[in-house]
Enzyme design. Structure first.
Site, PDB file in Angstrom:
ATOM      1  N   GLY A  15      44.390  45.333  42.933  1.00 36.16           N
ATOM      2  CA  GLY A  15      44.384  46.160  44.091  1.00 36.16           C
ATOM      3  C   GLY A  15      45.761  46.458  44.779  1.00 36.16           C
ATOM      4  O   GLY A  15      46.332  47.613  44.966  1.00 36.16           O
ATOM      5  N   CYS A 279      41.226  38.323  32.819  1.00 36.65           N
ATOM      6  CA  CYS A 279      40.117  39.380  32.014  1.00 36.65           C
ATOM      7  C   CYS A 279      39.608  38.994  30.772  1.00 36.65           C
ATOM      8  O   CYS A 279      38.609  39.273  30.449  1.00 36.65           O
ATOM      9  CB  CYS A 279      40.916  40.532  32.275  1.00 36.65           C
ATOM     10  SG  CYS A 279      41.213  41.557  33.745  1.00 36.65           S
TER      11      CYS A 279
HETATM   12  C1  UDX Z   1      40.187  41.822  40.273  1.00 36.34           C
HETATM   13  C2  UDX Z   1      38.959  41.304  39.243  1.00 36.34           C
HETATM   14  O1  UDX Z   1      39.194  39.972  38.881  1.00 36.34           O
HETATM   15  C3  UDX Z   1      39.100  42.080  37.952  1.00 36.34           C
HETATM   16  O2  UDX Z   1      37.879  41.956  37.048  1.00 36.34           O
HETATM   17  C4  UDX Z   1      39.337  43.508  38.157  1.00 36.34           C
HETATM   18  O3  UDX Z   1      39.504  44.039  36.916  1.00 36.34           O
HETATM   19  C5  UDX Z   1      40.426  43.790  39.196  1.00 36.34           C
HETATM   20  O4  UDX Z   1      39.905  43.103  40.355  1.00 36.34           O
HETATM   21  P1  UDX Z   1      42.304  40.537  40.780  1.00 36.34           P
HETATM   22  O5  UDX Z   1      43.134  41.744  41.594  1.00 36.34           O
HETATM   23  O6  UDX Z   1      43.542  40.094  39.973  1.00 36.34           O
HETATM   24  O7  UDX Z   1      41.142  41.162  39.693  1.00 36.34           O
HETATM   25  O8  UDX Z   1      41.634  39.586  41.541  1.00 36.34           O
HETATM   26  P2  UDX Z   1      42.164  38.924  42.994  1.00 36.34           P
HETATM   27  O9  UDX Z   1      43.578  38.621  42.939  1.00 36.34           O
HETATM   28  O10 UDX Z   1      41.229  37.520  43.042  1.00 36.34           O
HETATM   29  O11 UDX Z   1      41.821  39.879  44.342  1.00 36.34           O
HETATM   30  C6  UDX Z   1      40.610  39.976  44.469  1.00 36.34           C
HETATM   31  C7  UDX Z   1      40.647  40.116  46.260  1.00 36.34           C
HETATM   32  O12 UDX Z   1      39.613  40.550  46.882  1.00 36.34           O
HETATM   33  C8  UDX Z   1      41.123  38.580  46.826  1.00 36.34           C
HETATM   34  O13 UDX Z   1      42.134  38.661  47.411  1.00 36.34           O
HETATM   35  C9  UDX Z   1      39.823  38.328  47.704  1.00 36.34           C
HETATM   36  O14 UDX Z   1      39.952  37.851  48.927  1.00 36.34           O
HETATM   37  C10 UDX Z   1      39.308  39.859  47.902  1.00 36.34           C
HETATM   38  N1  UDX Z   1      37.780  39.906  48.339  1.00 36.34           N
HETATM   39  C11 UDX Z   1      36.970  39.386  47.600  1.00 36.34           C
HETATM   40  C12 UDX Z   1      37.466  40.524  49.430  1.00 36.34           C
HETATM   41  O15 UDX Z   1      38.330  41.126  50.058  1.00 36.34           O
HETATM   42  N2  UDX Z   1      36.235  40.798  49.806  1.00 36.34           N
HETATM   43  C13 UDX Z   1      35.008  40.308  48.830  1.00 36.34           C
HETATM   44  O16 UDX Z   1      33.922  40.445  49.267  1.00 36.34           O
HETATM   45  C14 UDX Z   1      35.630  39.541  47.922  1.00 36.34           C
HETATM   46  C1  UDX Z   2      44.867  42.259  29.920  1.00 37.64           C
HETATM   47  C2  UDX Z   2      44.848  43.637  29.389  1.00 37.64           C
HETATM   48  O1  UDX Z   2      46.197  43.731  28.599  1.00 37.64           O
HETATM   49  C3  UDX Z   2      44.629  44.721  30.374  1.00 37.64           C
HETATM   50  O2  UDX Z   2      44.875  46.095  30.006  1.00 37.64           O
HETATM   51  C4  UDX Z   2      43.776  44.523  31.178  1.00 37.64           C
HETATM   52  O3  UDX Z   2      43.801  45.521  32.224  1.00 37.64           O
HETATM   53  C5  UDX Z   2      43.647  43.125  31.850  1.00 37.64           C
HETATM   54  O4  UDX Z   2      43.732  42.305  30.891  1.00 37.64           O
HETATM   55  P1  UDX Z   2      46.659  40.617  31.044  1.00 37.64           P
HETATM   56  O5  UDX Z   2      45.406  39.520  30.904  1.00 37.64           O
HETATM   57  O6  UDX Z   2      47.265  40.916  32.257  1.00 37.64           O
HETATM   58  O7  UDX Z   2      46.232  42.122  30.794  1.00 37.64           O
HETATM   59  O8  UDX Z   2      47.804  40.406  29.908  1.00 37.64           O
HETATM   60  P2  UDX Z   2      48.033  40.386  28.432  1.00 37.64           P
HETATM   61  O9  UDX Z   2      49.394  40.951  28.362  1.00 37.64           O
HETATM   62  O10 UDX Z   2      47.029  41.181  27.972  1.00 37.64           O
HETATM   63  O11 UDX Z   2      47.831  39.054  27.869  1.00 37.64           O
HETATM   64  C6  UDX Z   2      46.582  38.232  27.936  1.00 37.64           C
HETATM   65  C7  UDX Z   2      46.917  36.902  27.110  1.00 37.64           C
HETATM   66  O12 UDX Z   2      47.028  36.987  25.821  1.00 37.64           O
HETATM   67  C8  UDX Z   2      47.932  36.157  27.515  1.00 37.64           C
HETATM   68  O13 UDX Z   2      47.881  34.850  27.792  1.00 37.64           O
HETATM   69  C9  UDX Z   2      49.094  36.237  26.447  1.00 37.64           C
HETATM   70  O14 UDX Z   2      50.110  35.061  26.420  1.00 37.64           O
HETATM   71  C10 UDX Z   2      48.060  36.350  25.512  1.00 37.64           C
HETATM   72  N1  UDX Z   2      48.866  36.933  24.138  1.00 37.64           N
HETATM   73  C11 UDX Z   2      49.017  38.465  24.230  1.00 37.64           C
HETATM   74  C12 UDX Z   2      48.998  36.365  23.026  1.00 37.64           C
HETATM   75  O15 UDX Z   2      48.946  35.164  23.028  1.00 37.64           O
HETATM   76  N2  UDX Z   2      49.528  37.002  22.013  1.00 37.64           N
HETATM   77  C13 UDX Z   2      49.859  38.246  21.862  1.00 37.64           C
HETATM   78  O16 UDX Z   2      50.409  38.608  20.995  1.00 37.64           O
HETATM   79  C14 UDX Z   2      49.384  39.237  23.272  1.00 37.64           C
END
Ligand code: UDX
Ligand code: UDX
Length: 465
Positions: A15, A279
């Protein structure tokens, strides 16, 4: 319909950066990000821009430009919902820890709470955009809640699926120049109008041909599929890494050789101690659960193997350390360089480091950690969350350092768990001189090629010989 006010529920890793970029690129739209977590909102509003709660290259700069002008952070969820024509739901959807689907299905309680809150507050029509990764057909559930729990004001709702493909560490770059933007919506006239309203927002900076529109289910499923395919590549190369170690092939060379086949491509072929992040695992488990719920057991098993391979890789890394250190690490100092799940982020969710540390603590190792961006409290929180041992024992077993050279002093072994660029620039001779001998480096990220070390397999380098 022209959107003037956007509300985003959830000021997290998705977000926060997404809305910051929308606000930056659409100065005429007022963007308000709300979150239940008052501390997090206060951090986003901190006068010192360096104190915003999420570390992402370029994020602070972009927030600084728009904050207070057309980008606002608030805990007043109802007011923001009321004012907005378009509401993004960007709250977390963790894997369920209880009940049916425990350990697999996504926990949708936060999503449902958001839907109920929107229904209770809305006085006029709203477009609700799913940003969180959700199991297929969640939009249907959201719609049903919105349509049936309204406050009697007669507001109508359109649900769009607009999954986020940004990767942490490159979020701003990914948002500014995405490979594609995906928007799923209903096929009827109202659905198309809602889709167009969102297309118009992205069209402010993204070429139209990169904005794909589909039906809601295709969009939801595409997100899970994309993550499953990416994670599968990592598990595939990691599977080969074990075979390489046994046969004397070099997994880096294999990756390079196959990556040059244009049908395969070179990305996501880096062997590692295992993928982490919020994710990959969650989305694959989700996919597995969905497949199972339709009775598609072969499909479920196929994708589950990606997770099984990843867990194996983490375990194998830890046991490799124990084996190499003469089958005992009890009382030995083992230094972790990196704790984040990848470089350029302070996010540690599902980081391999957590699981490797847990295994080594079971073997009574003394763990030293240095990570340039992760705070000490988070490291303990990550370990406590596993509930393997008492928090006081985690405090005893793990010491967090602010200086990498200090962290490595007197260590029997170093384990590289995150591919931070700075690790490559270290004076490795100096580090070696201050270690206990024989000294070992377990390069879990395969990044130290340039360092003068004798390489034995991808996870294991014995230094000083
Ligand atoms: C989240 C999801 O984990 C992921 O599956 C999705 O693709 C994108 O949104 P992320 O933004 O990384 O990912 O999560 P996080 O950093 O935990 O942020 C979620 C926020 O929502 C937290 O700050 C939490 O406090 C807030 N929240 C949660 C609300 O404001 N209201 C709620 O009811 C629950
Ligand atoms: C992933 C997806 O790439 C993104 O599109 C989606 O929205 C959220 O999930 P993220 O989890 O932020 O993004 O990171 P990413 O770069 O995909 O890496 C995921 C994990 O795989 C990391 O721990 C990374 O170190 C590992 N990785 C990635 C490897 O071990 N080898 C690789 O070649 C690439």
């Amino acid at each position: 319909m022209k959107i003037k006010n956007i509300c985003c529920i959830g000021a997290g890793y998705v977000g926060g950066p997404t809305m910051a970029v929308i606000a930056h690129k659409c100065p005429d739209i007022k963007v308000t990000i709300v979150d239940l977590n008052a501390e997090r909102i206060a951090a986003w509003n901190d006068e010192d821009i360096n104190n915003i709660p999420i570390y992402e290259p370029g994020l602070a700069e972009i927030v600084a430009i728009s904050r207070g002008k057309n980008l606002f952070f608030s805990t007043n969820v109802e007011k923001a919902i009321d004012e907005a024509e378009m509401i993004f739901i960007s709250v977390n959807t963790p894997t369920k820890t209880y009940g049916l689907g425990k350990g697999m299905a996504a926990d949708l309680k936060y999503i449902e709470l958001c839907a109920r809150q929107i229904a209770a507050v809305a006085k006029n029509d709203k477009i609700v955009v799913e940003k969180s990764t959700l199991p297929v057909r969640t939009a249907e559930a959201i719609k049903s809640i919105l349509d049936n729990t309204g406050n009697g004001a007669g507001a109508k709702f359109q649900i769009l699926s607009n999954p986020e493909f940004l990767a942490e560490g490159t979020a701003i770059e990914d948002l500014l120049r995405p490979d594609r933007v995906l928007i799923g919506g209903d096929g009827d006239a109202e659905g198309q109008a809602a889709i167009n309203a969102l297309v118009d927002i992205y069209a402010n900076w993204i070429p139209k041909e990169k904005i794909l529109t589909t039906n809601v289910w295709s969009s939801e499923l595409s997100k899970l599929t994309a993550n499953a395919f990416l994670a599968q590549r990592v598990s595939s190369i990691n599977a080969m890494s074990e075979l390489c170690e046994k046969t004397g092939a070099d997994v880096n060379e294999v990756a390079r050789a196959i990556g040059m086949d244009s049908r395969i491509g070179s990305k996501f072929l880096k062997a590692s101690v295992g993928f982490g992040g919020s994710c990959f695992q969650k989305d694959i488990l989700n996919l597995v659960y969905i497949a199972k719920s339709y009775g598609l057991n072969e499909v479920a098993d196929y994708w589950e193997q990606v997770i099984i391979m990843n867990d194996h890789q983490k375990k194998r890394f830890a046991s490799n350390i124990v084996k190499t250190l003469y089958n005992t690490v009890s009382g030995k100092k083992i230094t972790f360089l990196g704790w984040a799940f990848k470089k350029d982020t302070n996010d540690t969710r599902e980081s391999a480091a957590i699981y490797v540390a847990d295994d080594l603590l079971q073997e009574q190792a003394c763990i030293a950690v240095y990570d340039p961006k992760v705070e000490k409290e988070i490291i303990y929180k990550d370990l406590d969350y596993l509930e393997t041992r008492e928090p006081s024992d985690n405090k005893k077993g793990v010491v967090v350092f602010e200086d990498a050279y200090e962290a490595c002093k007197d260590a029997h072994a170093i384990a590289v768990l995150t591919e931070w660029d700075e690790f490559k620039t270290y004076d490795w001779q100096k580090i070696y001189d201050n270690m206990k001998k024989p000294a070992f480096v377990f390069d879990g990220r395969n990044i130290l090629d340039g360092v003068k070390l004798r390489t034995i397999g991808f996870v294991f380098q014995e230094i000083g010989k």
